[in-house]
Design a protein around this motif. Sequence first.
Motif, short mmCIF file in Angstrom:
data_model
loop_
_atom_site.label_atom_id
_atom_site.label_comp_id
_atom_site.label_asym_id
_atom_site.label_seq_id
_atom_site.Cartn_x
_atom_site.Cartn_y
_atom_site.Cartn_z
N ALA A 1 67.26 57.04 83.67
CA ALA A 1 68.36 56.07 83.66
C ALA A 1 69.43 56.49 82.65
CB ALA A 1 67.84 54.67 83.33
N ILE B 1 74.51 44.77 74.60
CA ILE B 1 73.95 46.11 74.40
C ILE B 1 72.44 46.12 74.20
CG2 ILE B 1 76.09 47.16 73.56
CD1 ILE B 1 75.05 46.84 70.77
N THR C 1 55.23 42.28 79.19
CA THR C 1 55.22 42.72 77.79
C THR C 1 56.64 43.06 77.33
OG1 THR C 1 54.77 44.95 78.56
CG2 THR C 1 52.88 43.65 77.84
N GLY C 2 57.61 42.48 78.02
CA GLY C 2 59.00 42.86 77.80
C GLY C 2 59.70 42.11 76.68
N THR C 3 61.01 42.31 76.64
CA THR C 3 61.81 41.81 75.52
C THR C 3 61.92 40.30 75.47
OG1 THR C 3 63.14 43.69 76.21
CG2 THR C 3 63.80 42.57 74.22
N ILE D 1 62.90 53.16 74.69
CA ILE D 1 61.74 53.50 75.51
C ILE D 1 61.81 54.96 75.95
CG2 ILE D 1 60.65 53.07 77.75
CD1 ILE D 1 61.40 50.12 77.37
N LEU E 1 57.24 54.49 82.87
CA LEU E 1 58.42 53.76 82.41
C LEU E 1 59.30 54.60 81.50
CD1 LEU E 1 59.96 51.05 82.36
CD2 LEU E 1 58.61 50.43 80.36
N PRO F 1 69.75 45.12 76.04
CA PRO F 1 68.90 45.70 77.09
C PRO F 1 69.06 47.22 77.18
CG PRO F 1 70.09 43.81 77.92
CD PRO F 1 70.67 44.11 76.57
N LEU F 2 70.27 47.69 76.88
CA LEU F 2 70.52 49.12 76.98
C LEU F 2 69.86 49.85 75.82
CD1 LEU F 2 74.28 48.82 77.99
CD2 LEU F 2 72.27 49.11 79.47
N ILE G 1 66.18 50.20 76.53
CA ILE G 1 65.89 51.28 77.47
C ILE G 1 65.99 52.64 76.78
CG2 ILE G 1 67.02 52.55 79.36
CD1 ILE G 1 65.00 50.55 80.26
N GLN H 1 58.84 38.83 74.08
CA GLN H 1 58.81 39.16 72.65
C GLN H 1 59.69 38.18 71.87
OE1 GLN H 1 60.82 42.76 71.67
NE2 GLN H 1 59.57 43.15 69.85
N GLY I 1 57.93 45.26 74.39
CA GLY I 1 59.16 44.58 73.96
C GLY I 1 60.18 45.57 73.41
N LEU I 2 60.88 45.12 72.41
CA LEU I 2 61.87 45.96 71.75
C LEU I 2 61.32 46.36 70.40
CD1 LEU I 2 65.01 46.87 71.79
CD2 LEU I 2 65.31 44.89 70.32
N ALA I 3 60.96 47.62 70.28
CA ALA I 3 60.40 48.08 69.01
C ALA I 3 60.76 49.54 68.82
CB ALA I 3 58.88 47.90 69.00
N VAL J 1 54.26 50.94 74.90
CA VAL J 1 55.59 50.33 74.93
C VAL J 1 55.42 48.82 75.00
CG1 VAL J 1 57.82 50.31 76.06
CG2 VAL J 1 56.37 52.31 76.24
N ALA K 1 66.85 48.33 83.07
CA ALA K 1 66.94 47.69 81.75
C ALA K 1 66.46 46.25 81.82
CB ALA K 1 68.37 47.75 81.23
N LEU L 1 61.23 57.09 83.51
CA LEU L 1 62.24 56.35 84.27
C LEU L 1 63.41 55.96 83.37
CD1 LEU L 1 62.54 55.32 87.18
CD2 LEU L 1 61.72 53.11 86.37
N TRP M 1 62.75 45.45 82.40
CA TRP M 1 61.98 45.52 81.17
C TRP M 1 62.16 44.24 80.34
CZ3 TRP M 1 57.79 47.11 79.54
CH2 TRP M 1 57.49 47.12 78.18
N VAL M 2 63.36 43.68 80.38
CA VAL M 2 63.57 42.41 79.67
C VAL M 2 62.59 41.36 80.20
CG1 VAL M 2 65.18 40.48 79.31
CG2 VAL M 2 66.01 42.84 79.17
N VAL N 1 70.50 51.42 86.79
CA VAL N 1 70.26 51.42 85.35
C VAL N 1 70.16 49.98 84.84
CG1 VAL N 1 71.20 52.12 83.12
CG2 VAL N 1 71.44 53.62 85.11
#
Lengths: 305, 310
Positions: B281, B59, A148-150, B68, B274, B61-62, B65, A153, B79-81, B77, A140, B277, A143-144, A136
């Motif tokens: 997770a 928290i 196109t990850g965090t 997503i 993703l 990254p969690l 996820i 961004q 970044g973080l949105a 998808v 996570a 997945l 993706w960071v 997990v």
Amino acid sequence: MSAVTARPGVSTRSGGGRAGRLAGPAYVPYLYLLPGLALVLAFVVYPMLRTVQISFTRWNGVTPPEFIGVDNYAEILADPVLRSLFGHSAVLIFFYAIIPIALGLLITAVLARWRVRGMSAYRALLFIPQALSMVVVAIAWQWVFASTGTLNQLLSLFGNDVTTAWLGSFEWALPAVGLTGTWRQIGLCMVLFLAGVQKIDTSLYEAARLDGASAWHEFRYVTLPGLRAEIAVALTLTVTIALKSFDLVFLMTKGGPGTSTSVPGYEIFARAFNRGEVGSAASLGVTLTLLIVLVAFAIERFRSE
Amino acid sequence: MATVILHDEGGASPRRGGGPGARRSKRSTAGREGGGRRAPLSAKVIAHVILGLFTLFTIMPLISIFLISVYPENQLVSGLALPERVDFANYSRAWGIANFSVLMRNSVVVALFVVPIATFISILGAYAFATMRFRGKAAIFLLFLLGLLLPYEAPIVPLYYDLNALGLTGSPFTLIVPEIALFLSFGIFWMRAAFGEDTRTLIEAARIDGASSWTTLWRVLVPSVKPAIVTLLVLFFMWSWNEFLLALVLAGSPGLQTAPAGIGLFLGERVSDLRGLAAAAIIMSIPPLVVYAFMQRSFIQGVTSGGVKG
């Protein structure tokens, strides 16, 4: 602790010699130990001895192994790729152990002795990474670090438009795996130190204040010595995990790109189960084991000094 | 490392947390609130800013996820949105990823065997170490210490090949039994420390009553160290549920793999889904998170005791 039962009074007062001891007949302790001992002998000690044996051979796992003496070990010393594995481990120790412990201590120094409302909520959240599967964690953090990850961004918020796939980069993949480890261990270190600092006698701080000690002196001569046991625990946990690290490397990079993120733990797996170099894998395993035992004893000495 | 547990002044001993210890620490906090220094407003703000930042870092990254995992199919998808709308379709699809429902069932089976058996055997061994005198005690103890220290990456290599040669692979026990053996070292150290403190009077009283060593253990000692046993159960569950290397190597066929191993192998392939997945997770994190939510104090205390699983 074991001395408790070693007192002669225990058996004499019961008045019945051997039969009167709590343990009963002399074989009784062994009966209690038998299941655990059998399992540890069969699945830890014996395989470890076999690892040592195999480490002196060249073996593909199928045909009979060929004895080659210490060649595998000589290769670890000579081969730059194999040596680099331990260098990568050192980098991971920096990220898994040094950064979290240093930051944890810094925060503890700032927060030492102040009562913080909501501390238990912070603690609960900070400790969550310890409860999650590395799979997990890897999902996570992949993706960071994705293009196109965090992270990208976040960087674009500061005007840096990058599309780097961090885990695919020779320079950045290892620090990226390391940072994931930092993330996992930092809460552990903070929780350990913040709990430990509460056990330090308040009067020590008051005395330091009366003596006009600076914040640094207070940290150096009260907080730091008071946290010695916690620092030792944090070091043991984080350094061993860094040295043993297999999970994150396997899950996030498979040692790549190239061998830029490979570590002994991953290389053992890859050589033993993917590449049919079982002897070489075993020699790496023995070396890693010795290294971990050595480090653990060094930390234990630091703790008991 | 084990030795940390053996010294009382260390991070935490089994007796110290969980039950009675937890209450004690609460009391001591309360005591400090009365006598300790009250933080000025600026210090409070600084404390919350620092703790808040680190909590956010933990928290984030969690959360990303989780977001997503509820993204609708047609939204890209990035970044973080926030998703345009919450779509749980990913969750139903997740059960199909890498045979995920079978993996989850295997994880449950492994935990159901490993946790109670490893705890039971740990209690037995620790009882001998903590309360009995016998020949070879120090040497045997050293063997368990070894189990606590060594990286399992090393012994797992011959273990895999030897089990294969003996034709013993292809059963869930190829994973379960070594996993129990791996957890035992910690369990024995943990329970030994728990039994070790002030149990002498209890044992003597039981003996005067004529209780056998077996009765003394289960009727007298075990009830007196319940918090330590609960912590051990919690730790064993977490370790067993999250165990990766052993499951990856020893489970053998895909039909016997646990969730971390199966999803971990799947990660290595090209990830096209993703969202699914991420949902998988989240699903596989639910059991440990539920245990964590209820048994947080035990878990934190166990992990911070300094014991390292192999």
